[in-house]
Design an enzyme around this catalytic site. Structure first.
Site, short mmCIF file in Angstrom:
data_model
loop_
_atom_site.label_atom_id
_atom_site.label_comp_id
_atom_site.label_asym_id
_atom_site.label_seq_id
_atom_site.Cartn_x
_atom_site.Cartn_y
_atom_site.Cartn_z
N ASN A 48 0.74 -1.22 -0.02
CA ASN A 48 0.06 0.02 0.02
C ASN A 48 0.95 1.34 0.06
O ASN A 48 0.61 2.22 0.74
CB ASN A 48 -0.92 -0.06 1.06
CG ASN A 48 -2.07 0.87 1.13
OD1 ASN A 48 -2.44 1.49 2.18
ND2 ASN A 48 -2.51 1.52 -0.05
N CYS A 71 3.08 1.91 -3.40
CA CYS A 71 3.21 2.16 -4.70
C CYS A 71 1.85 2.24 -5.54
O CYS A 71 1.49 3.39 -6.08
CB CYS A 71 4.49 1.41 -5.26
SG CYS A 71 5.91 1.56 -4.38
N ARG A 72 1.45 1.13 -5.83
CA ARG A 72 0.45 0.94 -6.81
C ARG A 72 -0.87 1.26 -6.20
O ARG A 72 -1.58 2.21 -6.92
CB ARG A 72 0.50 -0.70 -7.36
CG ARG A 72 1.99 -0.86 -8.05
CD ARG A 72 1.73 -2.56 -8.32
NE ARG A 72 1.92 -3.08 -7.17
CZ ARG A 72 2.00 -4.56 -7.04
NH1 ARG A 72 1.80 -5.21 -8.32
NH2 ARG A 72 2.09 -5.01 -5.89
N SER A 73 -1.30 0.82 -5.34
CA SER A 73 -2.71 1.00 -4.86
C SER A 73 -2.90 2.58 -4.49
O SER A 73 -4.02 2.94 -4.58
CB SER A 73 -3.15 0.13 -3.59
OG SER A 73 -2.43 0.13 -2.54
N ASP A 126 5.11 -4.40 -10.08
CA ASP A 126 5.61 -3.66 -8.81
C ASP A 126 6.74 -2.81 -9.15
O ASP A 126 7.88 -2.99 -9.43
CB ASP A 126 5.80 -4.53 -7.61
CG ASP A 126 5.96 -3.76 -6.19
OD1 ASP A 126 6.31 -2.36 -6.34
OD2 ASP A 126 6.03 -4.54 -5.23
#
Length: 151
Positions: free
Chosen positions: A11, A13-15, A122
């Site tokens: 929780n 980087c991407r989300s 990621d």
């Protein structure tokens, strides 16, 4: 109110990027967007500075988000749960209590039929270009999601 949760491993980087992107495309009086991680590595932290920076270059501020871990009660709170890759999917599904919980979980890139690889890479161990690439993938996916939700 319709609620949507974005989930990746940490929780950071991407989300958070998916959270900020979708939140920017939906009216806040009708939709609630949040994000979580399947792991507990960074609870209470801000998103990765590279995610914050790439979002900022595109006019989105995610700096106030705080890392939290996915919990079973999220199945009750959220109508839609979008995960970033197969590992996240498997970790969330392990916590599903029934078919209703299971039905809420989807790979976020499944909404984009033009993308063959349905896993958001990621970018954590890569350079800044990885964050820009992830931003572009998630920007397109969240545009499709927002159009679906608003129609």
């Amino acid at each position: 109110m319709t609620s949507i949760l974005m989930v990746c491993l940490g929780n950071i980087c991407r989300s958070p990027l998916a959270h900020g992107l979708l939140e920017s495309k939906l009216p806040s009086d009708l939709f609630y967007v949040d994000s979580a991680g399947t792991a507990n590595y960074h609870i209470g932290d801000s998103p990765d500075q590279r995610s914050i920076a790439v979002a900022k270059t595109h006019g989105i501020d995610i700096s106030q988000q705080q890392v939290r871990q996915f919990k079973i009660s999220d199945f009750d709170t959220f109508d839609y749960i979008y995960v970033m890759d197969q590992s996240n999917f498997d970790n969330v599904i392990k916590l599903a209590r029934d078919t209703d919980d299971f039905a809420k979980v989807k790979l976020i890139l499944e909404v984009d039929t033009s993308t063959l690889d349905k896993h958001v890479p990621d970018p954590y161990y890569g350079g800044d270009s990885g964050f820009e690439n992830v931003f572009k993938l998630l920007d397109k996916a969240t545009s499709i999601i927002s159009q679906q939700l608003l129609s």
